[in-house]
Design an enzyme around this catalytic site. Structure first.
Site, mmCIF file in Angstrom:
data_model
loop_
_atom_site.group_PDB
_atom_site.id
_atom_site.type_symbol
_atom_site.label_atom_id
_atom_site.label_comp_id
_atom_site.label_asym_id
_atom_site.label_seq_id
_atom_site.Cartn_x
_atom_site.Cartn_y
_atom_site.Cartn_z
ATOM 1 N N GLY A 1 -7.710 9.411 9.606
ATOM 2 C CA GLY A 1 -7.956 9.601 11.034
ATOM 3 C C GLY A 1 -8.992 10.659 11.376
ATOM 4 N N LYS B 1 0.874 -1.169 0.000
ATOM 5 C CA LYS B 1 0.000 0.000 0.000
ATOM 6 C C LYS B 1 0.907 1.214 0.000
ATOM 7 C CE LYS B 1 -2.957 2.834 2.662
ATOM 8 N NZ LYS B 1 -3.486 3.129 3.986
ATOM 9 N N ALA C 1 -9.337 5.442 4.235
ATOM 10 C CA ALA C 1 -9.102 6.601 5.114
ATOM 11 C C ALA C 1 -10.323 7.487 5.256
ATOM 12 C CB ALA C 1 -7.931 7.443 4.633
ATOM 13 N N GLY C 2 -10.504 7.975 6.449
ATOM 14 C CA GLY C 2 -11.530 8.973 6.746
ATOM 15 C C GLY C 2 -12.855 8.403 7.200
ATOM 16 N N THR D 1 -8.453 3.829 12.433
ATOM 17 C CA THR D 1 -8.705 4.608 13.645
ATOM 18 C C THR D 1 -10.111 4.417 14.199
ATOM 19 O OG1 THR D 1 -7.204 6.239 12.740
ATOM 20 C CG2 THR D 1 -8.480 6.930 14.640
#
Lengths: 253, 326
Positions: free
Chosen positions: A154, A93, A181-182, A204
């Site tokens: 995050g 990645k 992500a997010g 996260t």
């Protein structure tokens, strides 16, 4: 289901291995999420992270090492080579960070590193934005998976640009796409999968939940629900109400 | 003639010796490096006795046993009972709310309350959580005081390298990560710390700054010293602190109080904490050997309870809740 460089995944869930209260909690979260891929960073742990890497391997699912924390193509390439050695996988990645505050990808460094790594035989999973021109450059470089962000890493904001993500899906019907992500809530995961994405990747939102294992399960279920919905042919959205049973002839008092 | 051999004179071994004496046994305390010092990870600890704060991520036994630690330590060294404070940068205020939800034993302070507790922080922070029951100590002083109290009871630290296999009779193995070959699930978790000296800043209790990327705690010590800790990296790399860790610890301290920019750097350190997969310290029985290990970041918080259970087992055969099943 689209395959990832020849590998078919059992579930559309990819989960990160950072920030858990303990390795035991991490292991429970993976089990509950039914994730089929575990991402793991190399940059900071370096050569000394053997005990932790062994725990990641022991999860028994595909390992996707990442280049988190790299700010230049050169740094990312070196980290990818280390990762290949440590994990004996050519999956990587690819993260090349352009802005330390937003953790936005650096599109130029990303394409440069992707080209070099693809030429070197890596199977590159680039962390990118939803920009379709950048996506095309990455595909030109040899990437056969794209991982656009939902929102900054995050941040838990969900899909900041649903239009852009839908357009990307439409532009690359044959390339496996992963929202990476997010994501903050399971509904974000479901939304991405309903758009026809092939998988989601998060860390996260699970690791920092009060009960990571339960949150992992919630995300896993949502991702699978979204995938099932996408395969089931969602109804078109209409402006007019349409009663599911005819009104005419209905008995009324 | 000793009743029991204790290997390792870090915080676990010293407490094991004390607990054995309390059970009427005579321990032989052996460490290959002698008295506590920079060779052991106890040396690099923060010295917070903060079970409630640790409870944000630690498992229940750490919170429960940790609450007895301050009283146990107060028998041998100076313990400062002034509670601890948790702060968050203004833009991460939500983290303070989440931390409050995950912990107990705290009250929320506004700027005026904060000013009365720690006047130096009120200029830069307007909200905090106060954990009134928590305490702290100076780890190096505590190790020295505990060593001295053992000497006063006739137990000196013997500097020898012994192979555990050659030791007859009961053995308490308190060697930390050195014992990992006998404990396959033990892993190293690297920690890095910085000590600064500032005569401009006055803090009287440990401060934790919640930060999504670089969480920090600051523990005040005598002589204007402040210990900044600590990174937590899944690595067994035993090498000096990295530039990045030093940079992050110090810049977060600067965010806590800009006067830290002018502080002197007194010391930097790094070592490996031994940890089990759930990060809970425990006693593992292997034949005649009891391993007291996996103290992770809870050495000062958990050593008294762990030692007490190990010594009680030797005296009575009774296993406490920190004994491992395997």
């Amino acid at each position: 289901m689209r395959d990832f460089y020849g590998t078919t995944l059992d579930t559309p869930m990819m989960l990160g291995t950072a920030r858990y209260p303990s390795p035991k909690v991490m292991e429970e979260a993976f089990r509950e999420s039914r994730a089929s891929v575990a991402t793991v960073s190399l940059r900071r742990e370096g050569g000394g992270g053997e005990a932790f890497r062994e725990m990641v391997r022991a999860l028994g699912i595909h390992v996707l090492p990442n280049t988190a924390g790299c700010h230049t193509a050169r740094e990312a390439i070196t980290t990818a080579q280390m990762a290949r050695e440590y994990f004996e996988t050519d999956w990587i990645k690819l993260e090349v960070i352009g802005n330390d505050d937003t953790l936005q990808p650096d599109p130029f460094g990303l394409v440069e590193a992707a080209k070099a790594l693809c030429d070197d035989g890596f199977k590159v999973f680039p962390y990118t934005t939803e920009d379709s021109v950048l996506a095309a450059r990455l595909v030109d470089a040899g990437c056969r998976v794209l991982m656009p962000w939902g929102a900054p890493i995050g941040s838990g904001q969900g899909l900041n640009n649903p239009f852009g993500l839908k357009a990307l899906r439409a532009a690359f019907p044959d390339i496996p796409l992963v929202v990476d992500a997010g994501l903050g809530l399971p509904s974000h995961a479901a939304q991405a999968m309903e758009m026809g994405y092939d998988a989601i990747l998060l860390n996260t939102a699970v690791a920092e939940a009060q009960d990571p294992a339960a949150m992992a399960r919630a995300f896993g279920l949502a991702a699978e629900a979204g995938a099932l919905a996408a395969r089931s042919g969602p109804m078109p959205v209409r402006d007019m109400a349409q009663p599911s049973t005819p009104v005419i002839g209905k008995a009324w008092l | 003639m000793a009743d029991v051999t204790i290997l390792g004179a870090g915080v676990a071994g010293l407490w094991a010796a004390r607990a054995c004496l309390a059970q009427g046994m005579i321990p032989r305390l052996v460490d290959r490096a002698g008295a506590p010092g920079p060779h052991g990870c106890s040396w690099w600890a923060g010295g917070m006795l903060a079970p409630d704060c640790e409870g944000a991520v630690a498992e229940e036994p750490v919170i429960r046993h940790g609450r007895d630690a301050a009283a146990a330590w107060a028998e041998v060294t100076q313990v400062t009972h002034r509670g601890s404070l948790v702060l968050a940068p203004a833009r991460d205020r939500a983290d303070l709310t989440a931390f409050a939800r995950r912990t107990s034993g705290h009250e929320t302070l506004d700027r005026a309350n904060l000013k009365s507790l720690e006047p130096d922080l009120a200029g830069t922070h307007d909200a905090a959580l106060f954990f009134a029951a928590e305490a702290h100590l100076d780890p190096r002083q505590a190790l020295a005081d505990l060593t001295a109290s053992l000497a006063a009871q006739g137990v000196e630290i013997e500097q020898t390298e012994l192979d555990p296999a050659d030791i007859p009779g009961p053995l308490l193995d308190c060697r930390g990560f050195t014992a990992h070959k006998a404990l396959p699930s033990l892993r190293p978790v690297r920690g890095e710390m910085v000590v600064l000296r500032s005569n401009e800043i006055t803090l009287t209790r440990p401060i934790r700054l919640l930060h999504t990327r670089h969480p920090l705690y600051v523990v005040p010590r005598a002589g204007g010293l402040f210990m900044l800790g600590a990174t937590q990296i899944e690595s067994g790399h035993k090498a000096p602190i990295t530039a990045r860790a030093a940079l992050e610890l110090m810049s977060t301290a600067y965010a806590l109080d800009p006067r830290f920019a002018e502080a002197e750097i007194v010391e930097m350190g790094a070592d490996l904490r031994p940890a089990f997969p759930d990060n809970v310290p425990r006693v593992v029985q292997r034949g005649q050997t009891l391993h007291l290990n996996g103290l992770f970041r809870h050495g000062y918080l958990m050593a008294p309870a762990l030692a007490k259970q190990a010594a009680a087992f030797l005296a009575t055969g009774e296993k406490g809740d920190l004994f491992d099943e395997d």
